[in-house]
Design an enzyme around this catalytic site. Structure first.
Site, PDB file in Angstrom:
ATOM      1  CB  SER A 150      -0.880  -0.054   1.332  1.00  0.00           C
ATOM      2  OG  SER A 150      -1.902  -1.088   0.847  1.00  0.00           O
ATOM      3  CE  LYS A 202      -5.183   1.989  -0.124  1.00  0.00           C
ATOM      4  NZ  LYS A 202      -4.099   0.723   0.085  1.00  0.00           N
ATOM      5  CB  SER A 234      -3.942   1.650   3.826  1.00  0.00           C
ATOM      6  OG  SER A 234      -3.472   1.089   3.119  1.00  0.00           O
TER       7      SER A 234
END
Length: 309
Positions: free
Chosen positions: A65, A68, A122
């Site tokens: 993640s 992101k 997240s």
């Protein structure tokens, strides 16, 4: 005599070339060898070029993640209004097994808040939704992620989805230093990624969901965290990228592939002490064993890739 004179001139030239670096090092504490649990890492001052420390910093690995943060950068540079309401639509591709979400399909949230929960908590469905509402759609968004990576000089980075759920999202610790620096230029990314708690106000239907930050260090004033993103996949281990204050300077920390949930936090603490006192610290035997296992796996994977070419 000629040979002696030549050697003397060479020695003087070498001293001149090295003296700035020697002076720079002498201005701070004498540092021991830094010990980290993370298998791959990079440390850099945000206001200076280059790395202060690197550990397998040019090795391309899954980044989970941490992806992101690039998703956020593409959203901000698209210029699309953060106040626009976005619908959480049915996925056009099957969701991975670990893509759990509490968000109801067909409900709506403003783009800025969708971005906030993607960064601070997240939220994978949020990241997917941001890409789906990008001009040109999902595929154009992923293309924009890779184009931005090339623009930033992240030459060992590849993105295939906006969430990080794919193991094929890969980058290096050194490349991610560039991403953190670029992201930090946007006040919204700084704010959203370091929001401690947030309650999303959804509509159609109307309901509320509470979210918390996945990085416990944002709750500690002494860290002065300006940008934050965590990540986890079994293939990527525990990951953390962060911009924070250390010894009175803004420092970019990239920690990839740690064994335990709190290992990246422990590494961040070791880095902070290393920069301020020069102490190298120590890590648990289990972390050492994990590192040896992962390094062997990386080496095996590299050998297989070479043999196939």
């Amino acid at each position: 005599m000629i040979r002696s004179a030549g050697l003397l001139a060479w020695a003087v030239l070498l001293l001149v070339k090295l003296s700035p670096a020697i002076a720079h090092e002498s201005s701070g504490p004498e540092r021991a060898e830094l010990q980290l649990a993370s298998v791959n890492a990079a440390v850099a001052y945000a206001d200076a070029d280059g790395l202060v420390y690197g550990k397998n910093a040019d090795r391309a690995v899954p980044i989970a993640s941490i992806t992101k943060l690039m998703t956020a950068l593409v959203v901000m540079e698209s210029g699309e209004p953060l106040t626009e309401w976005l619908e959480f639509r049915e996925r056009h591709i099957p969701a991975p097994a670990n893509a759990y979400t509490r968000i109801r399909k067909s409900s709506e949230l403003r783009r800025g808040d969708v971005l906030r929960i993607a960064l601070m908590s997240s939220e994978n469905f949020a990241a997917y939704t941001l890409a789906g509402h990008h001009p040109g759609g999902y595929d154009a968004f992923v293309e924009a992620m890779n184009a931005k990576a090339r623009e930033l000089g992240m030459m060992n980075t590849t993105f295939v989805d906006p969430t990080g759920l794919s193991v094929n999202n890969r980058s290096t610790a050194a490349d991610l230093v560039r991403l953190v620096r670029a992201s930090s230029k946007y006040p919204q990314i700084r704010e959203y990624s370091t929001t401690r708690y947030f309650t999303g106000q959804f509509r159609q239907p109307r309901y509320r969901l509470a979210f918390g930050n996945t990085n416990i260090l944002v709750h500690r004033e002494s860290w002065g965290v300006g940008v934050s993103k965590t990540g986890y996949l079994s293939a990527a281990g525990r990951c953390l990228v962060m911009l924070s204050e250390m010894d009175g300077r803004p420092v970019v920390t990239v920690l990839l592939d740690s064994l335990g949930t709190r290992s990246p936090m422990g590494d961040a603490g070791r880095i902070k002490r290393w920069l301020t006192t020069g102490a190298g610290g120590s890590v648990a035997a289990s972390a050492r064993a994990y590192e040896q296992k992962k390094n062997a796996a990386y080496a095996s994977s590299d050998s297989a890739s070479v043999s196939l070419n």
